[in-house]
Design a protein around this motif. Structure first.
Motif, PDB file in Angstrom:
ATOM      1  N   SER A 105       0.816  -1.218   0.000  1.00  0.00           N
ATOM      2  CA  SER A 105       0.000   0.000   0.000  1.00  0.00           C
ATOM      3  C   SER A 105       0.850   1.269   0.000  1.00  0.00           C
ATOM      4  O   SER A 105       0.307   2.368   0.054  1.00  0.00           O
ATOM      5  CB  SER A 105      -0.937   0.006   1.212  1.00  0.00           C
ATOM      6  N   MET A 106       2.178   1.147  -0.034  1.00  0.00           N
ATOM      7  CA  MET A 106       3.062   2.308  -0.032  1.00  0.00           C
ATOM      8  C   MET A 106       3.543   2.632  -1.442  1.00  0.00           C
ATOM      9  O   MET A 106       3.761   1.718  -2.246  1.00  0.00           O
ATOM     10  CB  MET A 106       4.287   2.060   0.863  1.00  0.00           C
ATOM     11  N   PRO A 107       3.764   3.911  -1.742  1.00  0.00           N
ATOM     12  CA  PRO A 107       4.336   4.274  -3.043  1.00  0.00           C
ATOM     13  C   PRO A 107       5.801   3.848  -3.129  1.00  0.00           C
ATOM     14  O   PRO A 107       6.498   3.801  -2.105  1.00  0.00           O
ATOM     15  CB  PRO A 107       4.191   5.804  -3.079  1.00  0.00           C
ATOM     16  N   PRO A 108       6.309   3.540  -4.321  1.00  0.00           N
ATOM     17  CA  PRO A 108       7.693   3.050  -4.468  1.00  0.00           C
ATOM     18  C   PRO A 108       8.744   4.014  -3.918  1.00  0.00           C
ATOM     19  O   PRO A 108       9.741   3.572  -3.351  1.00  0.00           O
ATOM     20  CB  PRO A 108       7.840   2.862  -5.983  1.00  0.00           C
ATOM     21  N   SER A 109       8.538   5.324  -4.101  1.00  0.00           N
ATOM     22  CA  SER A 109       9.546   6.288  -3.633  1.00  0.00           C
ATOM     23  C   SER A 109       9.673   6.254  -2.110  1.00  0.00           C
ATOM     24  O   SER A 109      10.776   6.388  -1.563  1.00  0.00           O
ATOM     25  CB  SER A 109       9.197   7.693  -4.110  1.00  0.00           C
ATOM     26  N   ILE A 114      12.659   4.084   2.878  1.00  0.00           N
ATOM     27  CA  ILE A 114      12.675   3.204   4.055  1.00  0.00           C
ATOM     28  C   ILE A 114      13.789   2.172   3.945  1.00  0.00           C
ATOM     29  O   ILE A 114      14.502   1.893   4.918  1.00  0.00           O
ATOM     30  CB  ILE A 114      11.301   2.524   4.211  1.00  0.00           C
ATOM     31  N   ASN A 115      13.962   1.593   2.754  1.00  0.00           N
ATOM     32  CA  ASN A 115      15.030   0.606   2.576  1.00  0.00           C
ATOM     33  C   ASN A 115      16.411   1.244   2.707  1.00  0.00           C
ATOM     34  O   ASN A 115      17.340   0.627   3.246  1.00  0.00           O
ATOM     35  CB  ASN A 115      14.881  -0.079   1.216  1.00  0.00           C
ATOM     36  N   GLU A 152       6.381  16.419   1.906  1.00  0.00           N
ATOM     37  CA  GLU A 152       7.148  16.736   0.708  1.00  0.00           C
ATOM     38  C   GLU A 152       6.280  16.648  -0.537  1.00  0.00           C
ATOM     39  O   GLU A 152       6.372  17.492  -1.437  1.00  0.00           O
ATOM     40  CB  GLU A 152       8.349  15.784   0.606  1.00  0.00           C
ATOM     41  N   GLN A 153       5.399  15.640  -0.598  1.00  0.00           N
ATOM     42  CA  GLN A 153       4.507  15.506  -1.744  1.00  0.00           C
ATOM     43  C   GLN A 153       3.541  16.687  -1.816  1.00  0.00           C
ATOM     44  O   GLN A 153       3.279  17.228  -2.897  1.00  0.00           O
ATOM     45  CB  GLN A 153       3.724  14.190  -1.654  1.00  0.00           C
ATOM     46  N   LYS A 154       3.002  17.098  -0.668  1.00  0.00           N
ATOM     47  CA  LYS A 154       2.088  18.247  -0.654  1.00  0.00           C
ATOM     48  C   LYS A 154       2.798  19.524  -1.090  1.00  0.00           C
ATOM     49  O   LYS A 154       2.229  20.353  -1.807  1.00  0.00           O
ATOM     50  CB  LYS A 154       1.498  18.417   0.747  1.00  0.00           C
ATOM     51  N   ARG A 155       4.048  19.680  -0.634  1.00  0.00           N
ATOM     52  CA  ARG A 155       4.802  20.864  -1.027  1.00  0.00           C
ATOM     53  C   ARG A 155       5.031  20.893  -2.538  1.00  0.00           C
ATOM     54  O   ARG A 155       4.861  21.938  -3.190  1.00  0.00           O
ATOM     55  CB  ARG A 155       6.146  20.904  -0.297  1.00  0.00           C
TER      56      ARG A 155
END
Length: 297
Positions: A105-109, A114-115, A152-155
């Motif tokens: 359910s998480m986006p790849p970026s 996280i990795n 960051e995405q909202k910005r």
């Protein structure tokens, strides 16, 4: 996508297995450390910890469920957090495991960030078992990493929308500001508008600064935890060595006591005399190794 990624990790592991030149003693010691760590992980995580072994390499692969310290925000599902771990032959002596955090359910970026966090944390702890610490660090960092990613995405979305709106309206903000300053003094309303605009456009920088400060506080907490763990491990090692040495001395003392008792019986001495000889031999061995008995009155 996940099976393909895990296959790539396995291929990388196979390549390293064929090129590593560790001596047999190092490999045996590393394997013992891996087995001890696996027993500890099984005891801690129970049914949230799964082990599978590749037949061709005899290398272990772990899968652990990670429960974030705070529920992740929608649409991400906290219950889908998994950490896949491939052990390399030199772990934990000279190598780190290969990690792959997954959550469908998480986006790849965000997954990539996280990795990268997990790999960097592991590289900072080469030489010690690190899987337990990685799981704890991820559980604590996941909510923070997600929140920073969302900000960051909202910005970026805000800046993109502002740029599109200005282009559609034919506005050139830089030229407007220059014209205002060229006219001389700014009125109170104009100054308020410019100040509001500066706040809006600086919001991304402020968020970034707050995020960096939060990361720094988290890094300091991790360092303190690592220092405490290192001290605890050192104390545990010292106590273990001391206990083993005491056990060795006791075994040696008992062996000498039995030998002295048998020698007394062979000389035809009585049971009481044999017991006294055994106790004398035992006490002599203990005193020789630094164990002092109180003097009898």
């Amino acid at each position: 996508a996940l099976p393909r990624l895990l296959l790539m990790l396995r291929s990388k592991l196979m390549d390293q297995l064929s090129t590593e030149s560790l001596c047999d003693a190092d490999l045996e010691y590393a394997r013992e450390e891996q087995l001890q760590e696996r027993e500890a992980l099984q005891a801690i995580y129970d049914n949230q910890f799964h082990v599978s072994t590749e037949d061709s390499t005899q290398s272990d692969k772990y899968c652990l469920h990670i429960e974030p310290t705070e529920p992740l925000k929608d649409p991400v599902r906290s219950e889908e957090c998994r950490l896949h771990v491939y052990l390399r032959p030199g772990y934990p002596v000279v190598e780190t495991p290969l990690f792959c955090f997954t959550n469908h359910s998480m986006p790849p970026s965000l997954l990539r960030q996280i990795n990268e966090f997990a790999c960097k944390h592991a590289l900072d702890n080469v030489g010690i078992p690190v899987i337990f610490e990685i799981v704890n660090a991820l559980a604590e960092a996941l909510p923070t990493l997600q929140l920073a990613f969302m900000r960051e995405q909202k910005r970026k979305e805000f800046e993109a929308n502002q740029s599109i709106m200005r282009q559609k309206a034919g506005h050139k903000v830089e030229q407007v500001i220059e014209n205002q300053y060229e006219g001389g003094k700014l009125g109170r309303r104009q100054r308020a508008k410019l100040k509001a605009a500066e706040k809006a456009y600086d919001r991304g920088d402020q968020d970034q600064k707050e995020w960096e400060e939060k990361l720094e506080r988290q890094r300091q907490r991790v360092e303190r935890a690592q220092e405490e763990n290192a001290r605890a491990r050192q104390v545990h090692v010292e106590l273990t060595l001391k206990r083993r040495e005491e056990e060795r001395i006791q075994e040696e003392a008992e062996r000498l006591a039995r030998s002295a008792m048998n020698a007394a019986f062979n000389r035809g001495e009585s049971v009481e005399e044999a017991r006294l000889a055994a106790e004398k031999a035992r006490r002599a061995c203990l005193e020789e190794n630094g164990i002092v008995f109180p003097r009898e009155a």
